[in-house]
Design an enzyme around this catalytic site. Sequence first.
Site, mmCIF file in Angstrom:
data_model
loop_
_atom_site.group_PDB
_atom_site.id
_atom_site.type_symbol
_atom_site.label_atom_id
_atom_site.label_comp_id
_atom_site.label_asym_id
_atom_site.label_seq_id
_atom_site.Cartn_x
_atom_site.Cartn_y
_atom_site.Cartn_z
ATOM 1 N N THR A 25 0.854 -1.184 0.000
ATOM 2 C CA THR A 25 0.000 0.000 0.000
ATOM 3 C C THR A 25 0.890 1.234 0.000
ATOM 4 O O THR A 25 1.773 1.354 0.844
ATOM 5 C CB THR A 25 -0.882 -0.044 1.266
ATOM 6 O OG1 THR A 25 -1.755 -1.158 1.141
ATOM 7 C CG2 THR A 25 -1.674 1.233 1.451
ATOM 8 N N TYR A 180 -7.617 -8.099 7.915
ATOM 9 C CA TYR A 180 -8.691 -7.627 7.042
ATOM 10 C C TYR A 180 -9.803 -8.682 6.969
ATOM 11 O O TYR A 180 -9.742 -9.696 7.651
ATOM 12 C CB TYR A 180 -8.118 -7.219 5.677
ATOM 13 C CG TYR A 180 -7.057 -6.159 5.887
ATOM 14 C CD1 TYR A 180 -7.406 -4.934 6.479
ATOM 15 C CD2 TYR A 180 -5.718 -6.404 5.630
ATOM 16 C CE1 TYR A 180 -6.443 -3.977 6.776
ATOM 17 C CE2 TYR A 180 -4.742 -5.441 5.924
ATOM 18 C CZ TYR A 180 -5.124 -4.237 6.496
ATOM 19 O OH TYR A 180 -4.176 -3.293 6.816
HETATM 20 C C1 LIG Z 1 4.703 0.283 2.972
HETATM 21 C C2 LIG Z 1 4.179 -1.120 3.074
HETATM 22 C C3 LIG Z 1 2.901 -1.408 2.648
HETATM 23 C C4 LIG Z 1 2.406 -2.718 2.702
HETATM 24 N N1 LIG Z 1 1.159 -2.998 2.191
HETATM 25 C C5 LIG Z 1 0.745 -4.281 2.085
HETATM 26 C C6 LIG Z 1 -0.461 -4.604 1.383
HETATM 27 O O1 LIG Z 1 -1.168 -3.765 0.811
HETATM 28 N N2 LIG Z 1 -0.818 -5.911 1.331
HETATM 29 C C7 LIG Z 1 -0.065 -6.903 1.936
HETATM 30 O O2 LIG Z 1 -0.433 -8.075 1.849
HETATM 31 N N3 LIG Z 1 1.086 -6.618 2.572
HETATM 32 C C8 LIG Z 1 1.519 -5.345 2.641
HETATM 33 N N4 LIG Z 1 2.728 -5.069 3.216
HETATM 34 C C9 LIG Z 1 3.593 -6.178 3.685
HETATM 35 C C10 LIG Z 1 4.609 -6.551 2.591
HETATM 36 O O3 LIG Z 1 3.954 -7.112 1.467
HETATM 37 C C11 LIG Z 1 5.615 -7.581 3.103
HETATM 38 O O4 LIG Z 1 4.947 -8.718 3.552
HETATM 39 C C12 LIG Z 1 6.483 -7.032 4.242
HETATM 40 O O5 LIG Z 1 7.052 -5.789 3.895
HETATM 41 C C13 LIG Z 1 7.598 -8.024 4.618
HETATM 42 O O6 LIG Z 1 8.413 -8.317 3.500
HETATM 43 P P1 LIG Z 1 9.869 -7.617 3.357
HETATM 44 O O7 LIG Z 1 10.669 -8.070 4.550
HETATM 45 O O8 LIG Z 1 10.444 -8.144 2.076
HETATM 46 O O9 LIG Z 1 9.663 -6.149 3.359
HETATM 47 C C14 LIG Z 1 3.223 -3.749 3.215
HETATM 48 C C15 LIG Z 1 4.514 -3.453 3.678
HETATM 49 C C16 LIG Z 1 5.006 -2.166 3.597
HETATM 50 C C17 LIG Z 1 6.428 -1.892 4.052
#
Ligand SMILES: Cc1cc2nc3c(=O)[nH]c(=O)nc-3n(C[C@H](O)[C@H](O)[C@H](O)COP(=O)(O)O)c2cc1C
Length: 361
Positions: A25, A180
């Site tokens: 998001t 959600y």
């Molecule tokens: C700014 C931001 C927005 C996110 N929005 C969503 C989202 O809309 N839907 C979702 O399933 N996860 C969302 N996440 C979680 C990420 O998809 C992901 O699972 C999380 O950042 C962990 O992965 P990473 O360690 O590679 O960052 C969001 C994470 C961040 C940092």
Amino acid sequence: MQALMQSARFGELILTNRIVMAPMTRSRSDASAVPNAQMAEYYAQRASAGMIVAEGTAPSVDGLGYCRTPAIYSIAQIAGWRQVTDAVHARGGQIVLQLMHCGRVANHHNKPVGSRTVGPSAVAAETELFTDTVGMAPTDKPEALSRVEIQQIIAEYRQAALNARLAGFDGVELHCTSGYLPMQFMSENANQRTDEYGGSPANRVRFSHQVLAAMADAIGAGRVGLRFCPSNRFNDIADSDPAATFTELLRGLRGMNLAYLHIMRAHSKRIDAFAQAREQFQGALIINDGFEPDSALAAVESGMADAVSFGRHYIANPDLVERIRDGVALAEFDRKTLYSLGAQGYTDYPAYRESLQEDYA
Ligand SMILES: Cc1cc2nc3c(=O)[nH]c(=O)nc-3n(C[C@H](O)[C@H](O)[C@H](O)COP(=O)(O)O)c2cc1C
């Protein structure tokens, strides 16, 4: 990094490599939840991912909850998304849309007048949300859904999947975690129903299975994925036995032939989410949360997963695939611009070849 650069087929989805952009998001839509040219540029910059999962998007007006998040129920929204998918496809990328119904994690200041905030039961989530109008605000107390209204929401997800295809998406992913609506049904505090949607784990995962079945029926199971994180308590979720819920969720996927399962690391040490998903799900597995290039490589090489998704690394590294392939250091992102307006911290992170050119200019 050879194993991460192999192509793969997940149902009807063809990935050019095993690096997936996780849904994030970023709150750059307008108040009508319409995607814009800036979002097209952002996603096109990241098109070398094996697959992009576009940010959580509301299937219906009631599914909105946060400010400036996109939706896919109106003609304008479908047209807005079309420019995004065209831009990604023009660069040889592949993009699926994450469908996110916020349910009770919503504040009316973030939703159009006349929309409703709904949930499995009339129990508010104990959390606050940011709104553009009044700053931080408590979530709305949801209206409990009737059994007929649950069927209407399932139909809305079905229509949203069709709309996503009309907008040019290669598939859809059901957002089934982080508190959600699908996870509200799984939660013992949010869901106090006594009908077939409440009580036992099998009843509490029923809604998710029915939504997936409806979307698969509409656009083909080979274009539908599921995202889940067992034992995730984010947004006031309570589950006394998340392992049982996860087992039940996986059980219901048997024979569905979904394109993929997208699993985040469990929050409880007692659940090995990746191993359980691998064992109990027959299709492609994408894993997520906290991966670095080396650990992602090890995960795919060992067969723990078919692909790894990256969230935060994709914010400041639009060319993450090229950086991983060429062993280039990853850039850090700026937290302050995650959800702000405009291009800053969104489309202005350069690809490393561009930054090289700037260094030598
Ligand atoms: C700014 C931001 C927005 C996110 N929005 C969503 C989202 O809309 N839907 C979702 O399933 N996860 C969302 N996440 C979680 C990420 O998809 C992901 O699972 C999380 O950042 C962990 O992965 P990473 O360690 O590679 O960052 C969001 C994470 C961040 C940092």
